[in-house]
Structures are given as C-alpha cells and as structure tokens.
Design an enzyme around this catalytic site. Structure first.
Site, PDB file in Angstrom:
ATOM      1  CD  GLU A   3      -3.062  -0.360   0.026  1.00 56.85           C
ATOM      2  OE1 GLU A   3      -3.116   0.012  -1.168  1.00 56.85           O
ATOM      3  OE2 GLU A   3      -3.623  -1.379   0.450  1.00 56.85           O
ATOM      4  CB  THR A   9       4.359   0.195  -2.636  1.00 54.00           C
ATOM      5  OG1 THR A   9       3.165  -0.526  -2.916  1.00 54.00           O
ATOM      6  CG2 THR A   9       4.814  -0.111  -1.225  1.00 54.00           C
ATOM      7  CB  SER A  15     -24.389   7.330 -13.762  1.00 50.16           C
ATOM      8  OG  SER A  15     -24.323   6.402 -12.692  1.00 50.16           O
ATOM      9  N   GLY A  17     -17.009   5.113  -2.685  1.00 50.13           N
ATOM     10  CA  GLY A  17     -16.255   5.753  -1.608  1.00 50.13           C
ATOM     11  C   GLY A  17     -15.739   4.762  -0.575  1.00 50.13           C
ATOM     12  N   GLY A  77     -13.046   2.773  -1.042  1.00 55.06           N
ATOM     13  CA  GLY A  77     -11.636   2.457  -1.237  1.00 55.06           C
ATOM     14  C   GLY A  77     -11.434   1.197  -2.058  1.00 55.06           C
ATOM     15  CD  GLU A 129      -8.577   8.702 -10.085  1.00 56.86           C
ATOM     16  OE1 GLU A 129      -9.140   7.840 -10.773  1.00 56.86           O
ATOM     17  OE2 GLU A 129      -8.857   8.900  -8.898  1.00 56.86           O
ATOM     18  CG  ASP A 133      -6.559   2.053  -7.339  1.00 61.37           C
ATOM     19  OD1 ASP A 133      -5.867   1.226  -6.712  1.00 61.37           O
ATOM     20  OD2 ASP A 133      -6.942   3.137  -6.851  1.00 61.37           O
ATOM     21  CE1 TYR A 167      -3.069   7.596  -2.849  1.00 66.38           C
ATOM     22  CE2 TYR A 167      -2.358   9.358  -4.293  1.00 66.38           C
ATOM     23  CZ  TYR A 167      -2.448   8.023  -4.001  1.00 66.38           C
ATOM     24  OH  TYR A 167      -1.889   7.103  -4.856  1.00 66.38           O
TER      25      TYR A 167
HETATM   26  C1  GLA Z   1      -5.252   4.694  -4.020  1.00 64.71           C
HETATM   27  C2  GLA Z   1      -4.534   5.046  -5.315  1.00 64.71           C
HETATM   28  C3  GLA Z   1      -3.519   3.957  -5.701  1.00 64.71           C
HETATM   29  C4  GLA Z   1      -2.602   3.621  -4.530  1.00 64.71           C
HETATM   30  C5  GLA Z   1      -3.412   3.381  -3.260  1.00 64.71           C
HETATM   31  C6  GLA Z   1      -2.536   3.194  -2.055  1.00 64.71           C
HETATM   32  O1  GLA Z   1      -6.064   3.560  -4.215  1.00 64.71           O
HETATM   33  O2  GLA Z   1      -5.452   5.221  -6.367  1.00 64.71           O
HETATM   34  O3  GLA Z   1      -2.771   4.384  -6.817  1.00 64.71           O
HETATM   35  O4  GLA Z   1      -1.631   4.615  -4.343  1.00 64.71           O
HETATM   36  O5  GLA Z   1      -4.318   4.438  -2.996  1.00 64.71           O
HETATM   37  O6  GLA Z   1      -1.790   2.024  -2.167  1.00 64.71           O
END
Ligand code: GLA
Length: 389
Positions: free
Chosen positions: A34, A36, A68, A124, A126, A162, A174, A224
C-alpha cells in the site's frame, strides 16, 4: 440490474436507433503493498466481482451523452468531443470524460457516443469505484472506435484521466488491476517497470473478507497528494548520495544505512514505510507461493501497523476495524486496503469462522465508532472486457 435491463434502459434514454454493446470493468482489493505504487514499488491486488457496467453506442456526430443509474439526480450529461474540460458540477461524469480527454491527448480518433453506466461497486469504500468507471469507459471506447490499444495502455489512460483531468495524483495500481485482473489470481505488479505476474489464489478453506468501515473516504480531499509529495521529497534527499530513481529500489538495509540523509523525521517515516512495505509485499507473495497463509497474514498485520504509525493514513475507523479483526479466531491477518482515511479492511479468515467473525467485529466496531460495517467475501475476477451475450 441485469444485462437485458441495462440495454432496455439504454433504449429508453437514447432511443432505439442504435443497438448498444455492453462492457464492464471491475473494482479491486489490494492484498498487500500500500502506497508503494507511486513510490516505484510492488503491489499485490486482485480484481473483484463488483463492476461498473456500460451500455454504449457510437453516434454519427461528435456529441457525448452520459447517464448513470447510480447518480440519476445528475440527469443526462451532454458535451462533445471538442469541448472536454473538467467541471466540478459534472461530478461522476468527470471520470469518463477524463478518459475521452486522455485518449485524445494520445492522438486517438474518437467520435461522439452515448454511454449508460450502472455499477455495483460500493462507492467511496476504497475499492476503486473510480478506476472501474475509467476502465469501463476505456474498454468501451477502445472497442467502439476500433482503437486496438492494449489493456496495459488502457490502464495508463485511466490513470492519466485521474491525474491530469480529475486532479487526483494516484499511482497505477487501481487502473492496472481493473484492466488486467484474472479470475482466481492476484497480480504482483512492479510499478517501476510495469512488469507483472499472476499468482494463483489457492486459499484452501480460507476466504478474503472485505470489511467496509462505511466511513466515507475521499482521496481528492484527503492527505493523499500530501503523502505523495512527502515521499518524493524524501527520495530527493536520498538521491543526493544514492543513484536511485524510486524508493522501491532500496532494501531495508540500504535505507537504514542512509536514512539520515532525510532531514525531516516525518518524511523519514514516510520513506521507511515505502521501503519496508515494498519488501514485505515481495516476501508475502513468496509466502503465498509456498502455501504459507499464516506467514502471509503476519505480513498483512505488519503492513497495517506501518500504515498506521509511519505513513499515518489509517484513522480511527480503520484501526478499530483491524484491531477487532485481529482478535478473532480463525483470522490469519487483516489490514487496511486502498488509499486509507476510511474505506475497507481486508482480512484472511478461515471459512468456518466467518459468521462469528462478522458478528463479533460488527459489535465491537460499531460500539467504538458508531458506524455499521458491511462485509463482502471477495472472489478474484477478470479485468475490463466486453460482455457478449
Ligand atoms: C489509491 C490510489 C492507488 C494507490 C493506493 C494506495 O487507491 O489510487 O494508486 O496509491 O491508494 O496504495
């Protein structure tokens, strides 16, 4: 909502003159690794059975019409291929429009299109609902306009949408997981080189349980981007002596021998997490290969502690959920997953203990935080694709 209903809705909204094609792209859960990805390290996610679905057809003009079923209040959003710009008022539609924009930036020829979205990804939470919208759009446009862009490039297009259109400075994890997911496998991805390999998820009587804190997380407004900046600054200071391009290139020993180059103790902690978490991810994948799930679980726990103490992205709800999970019988490991600051914990739980786990964790977590949690059993699924029915 099923595929037939989605097609019917499309016809109701956009008329019967064009027959839509159907596409989908999954959400993801990250098992370990995470924060990383943007530090040039490894991640270990798998795609989920939650998806964003799109029914779509090309138009003969340059109009783009988006709707949507998850955001019906927003109504029909209309623009055209010549006027693509971020607008807060467009809300969810900035994600698909960002993909149109990122494709155009690459010189890909797009015409107008009508797109109807519906998703069953918890929003939302994660689990990358936004990446699944981006990849669902990318695979749709790639197919409708015969662009022949490889899936790994679609992931980069999603990330660009994004980063540069929506303004969230995420890494590649992601979008890559949503594009490249494979049934019953996790993906070990080296984010420095984008080399990847699939690891079979042979869990022998153990399930991947996702525990949603239901504390909404919004990475655009969270810390973030700040964490990313701190890591990048720490890297710069290490580069005054070391010939490295990313924190992910360092072993723990190299980091310990050179950490004093990072002047700010907070930034030193951030870098420590990035280095140790990357090594942990590699070791965890090896443990999984050996079938040593107990060891894998220990790495998950250590990952959470590092995200809590060194990277400081967990918060009261994720900590309460992880701590409740750690105490339960049959739990091999548990950690926050995704960006943090709310969202989900991922746990490895023996099948025979799942029901008791849910009851105990829900009671303890709700008493501590006031939020009611949700639980989902994850299955690893395929990435973004057309649905042929
Ligand atoms: C979010 C970001 C990813 C990654 C994670 C943390 O999901 O979109 O790119 O950095 O956080 O691992």
């Amino acid at each position: 909502m099923n595929v037939k209903e989605l097609k019917q809705k499309f016809t109701e909204l956009f008329g019967a003159q064009s027959k839509p094609r159907l596409f989908c792209a999954p959400a993801r859960v990250n098992l370990i690794g995470e924060h990383t990805d943007y530090n040039g390290g490894h991640v270990f996610p798998c795609a989920l059975s939650f998806n964003t679905y799109v029914a779509a057809a090309k138009r003969t003009d340059s109009k783009i019409r988006l709707y949507s079923l998850n955001f019906e209040k927003m109504g029909l959003i209309e623009t055209d291929t010549q006027h693509l710009a971020f607008d807060k008022k467009q809300d969810w539609a900035n994600y698909p429009l960002g993909v149109f924009w990122a494709m155009q930036q690459r010189g890909l020829a797009l015409g107008g299109a009508d797109l109807l979205f519906w998703g069953d990804v918890p929003l939302g939470a994660g689990l990358s609902s936004s990446a699944s919208i981006e990849l669902a759009t990318a695979v749709t446009l790639n197919t409708l306009f015969d662009l022949n862009v490889p899936q790994t490039e679609l992931a980069k297009i999603g990330q660009e949408a994004e980063n540069k259109f929506v303004g969230m400075n995420c890494g590649i994890m992601d979008q890559f997981a949503s594009a490249m997911g494979k049934k019953n496998h996790a993906i070990l991805l080296d984010c420095n080189t984008l080399k990847y390999e699939y690891a079979p998820l042979d869990l022998k009587g153990v399930s991947i349980l996702i525990c949603n804190t239901n504390k909404p997380h919004n990475l655009i407004e969270s810390k973030y981007n700040e964490r990313r900046a701190q890591s990048e600054h720490a890297l710069k200071e290490l580069q005054s002596k070391l010939k490295i391009h990313a924190l992910g290139e360092l072993s723990e020993e190299e980091f310990e021998a050179n950490k004093e180059l990072i002047a700010d103790p907070v930034e030193r902690k951030r870098a420590k997490h990035a280095v140790y978490e990357n090594q942990r991810t590699l070791q965890a994948e090896q443990a999984l290969k050996r079938g040593d799930l107990a060891q894998f679980g220990q790495f998950m726990n250590a990952s959470h502690v590092s995200l809590r103490d060194d990277y400081e992205v967990t918060g009261a709800e994720l900590d309460a959920m992880a701590e409740a999970a750690w105490k339960q019988p049959g739990v091999l490991g548990a950690r926050m997953t995704g960006g943090g600051f709310g969202g989900c914990v991922v746990a490895l739980v023996k099948n025979e203990n799942i029901e008791v786990f849910k009851q105990n964790v829900a009671t303890e977590y709700e008493a501590k935080t006031g939020y009611k949690p949700d639980f989902y059993i994850a299955s690893a699924e395929d990435g973004a694709r057309e649905i042929i029915d």
